[in-house]
Structures are given as C-alpha cells and as structure tokens.
Motif scaffolding. Structure first.
Motif, PDB file in Angstrom:
ATOM      1  N   ALA A 165       0.779  -1.063   0.114  1.00 40.29           N
ATOM      2  CA  ALA A 165      -0.016   0.213   0.115  1.00 40.29           C
ATOM      3  C   ALA A 165       0.864   1.261  -0.041  1.00 40.29           C
ATOM      4  O   ALA A 165       0.639   2.398  -0.805  1.00 40.29           O
ATOM      5  N   ALA A 166       1.953   1.256   0.751  1.00 36.25           N
ATOM      6  CA  ALA A 166       2.878   2.295   0.812  1.00 36.25           C
ATOM      7  C   ALA A 166       3.466   2.578  -0.556  1.00 36.25           C
ATOM      8  O   ALA A 166       3.610   3.660  -1.183  1.00 36.25           O
TER       9      ALA A 166
ATOM     10  N   GLU B 129       2.270   1.869  -3.494  1.00 41.65           N
ATOM     11  CA  GLU B 129       1.245   2.307  -4.202  1.00 41.65           C
ATOM     12  C   GLU B 129       1.012   3.898  -4.077  1.00 41.65           C
ATOM     13  O   GLU B 129       0.480   4.559  -4.970  1.00 41.65           O
ATOM     14  N   MET B 130       0.846   4.223  -2.829  1.00 49.96           N
ATOM     15  CA  MET B 130       0.660   5.470  -2.430  1.00 49.96           C
ATOM     16  C   MET B 130       1.743   6.406  -2.896  1.00 49.96           C
ATOM     17  O   MET B 130       1.422   7.358  -3.470  1.00 49.96           O
ATOM     18  N   ARG B 131       2.848   6.023  -2.593  1.00 49.96           N
ATOM     19  CA  ARG B 131       4.055   6.857  -3.281  1.00 49.96           C
ATOM     20  C   ARG B 131       4.007   6.882  -4.746  1.00 49.96           C
ATOM     21  O   ARG B 131       4.214   7.987  -5.294  1.00 49.96           O
TER      22      ARG B 131
ATOM     23  N   ASP C 297       1.226   6.820  -6.505  1.00 48.37           N
ATOM     24  CA  ASP C 297       0.251   7.841  -6.929  1.00 48.37           C
ATOM     25  C   ASP C 297       0.531   9.060  -6.708  1.00 48.37           C
ATOM     26  O   ASP C 297       0.316   9.805  -7.541  1.00 48.37           O
TER      27      ASP C 297
ATOM     28  N   TRP D 149      -2.965  12.307  -1.422  1.00 48.45           N
ATOM     29  CA  TRP D 149      -2.251  11.044  -1.208  1.00 48.45           C
ATOM     30  C   TRP D 149      -0.758  10.945  -0.355  1.00 48.45           C
ATOM     31  O   TRP D 149      -0.442  10.139   0.652  1.00 48.45           O
TER      32      TRP D 149
ATOM     33  N   GLY E 117      -0.116   9.368   3.258  1.00 44.05           N
ATOM     34  CA  GLY E 117       1.019   8.320   3.400  1.00 44.05           C
ATOM     35  C   GLY E 117       1.838   8.789   4.724  1.00 44.05           C
ATOM     36  O   GLY E 117       2.341   7.889   5.223  1.00 44.05           O
TER      37      GLY E 117
END
Length: 137
Positions: free
Chosen positions: A15-16, A18-20, A22, A74, A78
């Motif tokens: 998830a981290a 993917e967040m970065r 994004d 985002w 994060g």
C-alpha cells in the motif's frame, strides 16, 4: 497466494508503494499540465493588447492544480500513516510545484490588470494627442 502468506507488514508495504506511486504520478501529471514555456514567451500578436491577451490565455495552470491536490492528498495520507521511508523528495517537489503554480497565478493576475489598463491608457494618450493638435491650430 493464500491468505496466510499475506501478513499485515507485506500489505502495508504494498500500500505504501502504491501510495508513493500515486503521488509521483499526480506530480508528473501536474508538471505536464503547466503551460509550455514557449507559449508564455512567444507571441504572434500585432499589438500589445493582443500580446497581453495571448499571454493571459497561456498563463493558465489548467489541470495542474487538480493533480497537485491529488498528490497532496495521497502524500498527506501516506505521511500520517508513516508509510514513506523517505518522503523528503516528494515534499520538496510538492513545494516546488505549489510555488510554480502560485507564480503562474500571480502573473496571470498582473497580465489581467494590464489587459484592462493598456486600452484605457491608449485612449487617454489619444485624447491628449487630439487636445494638443487642437491647441496647435
């Protein structure tokens, strides 16, 4: 992949990442949505008012502000989740982008003011010329 093979740390790590991704994608989209430097610098206008109107049109951040908002959203999420190992580069890029968009906005306002001032100035100078010509007669 079975449920047992996915632990919370693995999921959080994904998830981290993917967040970065994004945030980086939104920043890239924002930079890409900014006006082209040549459009701001060059003009095909026949007069000052045409050049100012062209410049005002070119000084539009467009979708860059929306993309910046997504990146900040985002990034904030994060950061609060402590999902980023090192987010200094993202924070710096967000600040640079914000400053650039602010500069574009301020320049647009200044050009807008000139766009309304220059025709009035021209009219006043033409009236002064006419008055001078009448005085000379």
């Amino acid at each position: 992949m079975s449920q047992a093979s996915l632990d919370d740390d693995e999921l959080f790590g994904e998830a981290a990442t993917e967040m970065r991704d994004d945030v980086e994608a939104s920043l890239a989209d924002a930079w890409g949505a900014l006006p082209d430097a040549d459009d701001v610098w060059e003009s095909d206008a026949d007069n000052v008012l045409g050049a100012l109107n062209g410049l005002k049109s070119a000084l539009d951040a467009g979708d860059a502000e929306d993309h910046l908002r997504d990146a900040k959203k985002w990034f904030t999420m994060g950061q609060r989740a402590d999902a980023f190992d090192d987010a200094d580069d993202l924070e710096e890029e967000i600040e640079d982008l914000e400053a650039t968009i602010e500069d574009i906005s301020e320049a647009s306002e200044q050009v807008g003011e000139l766009t309304s001032t220059v025709p009035a100035l021209r009219s006043a100078l033409e009236s002064a010329d006419e008055d001078t010509d009448e005085s000379d007669d």
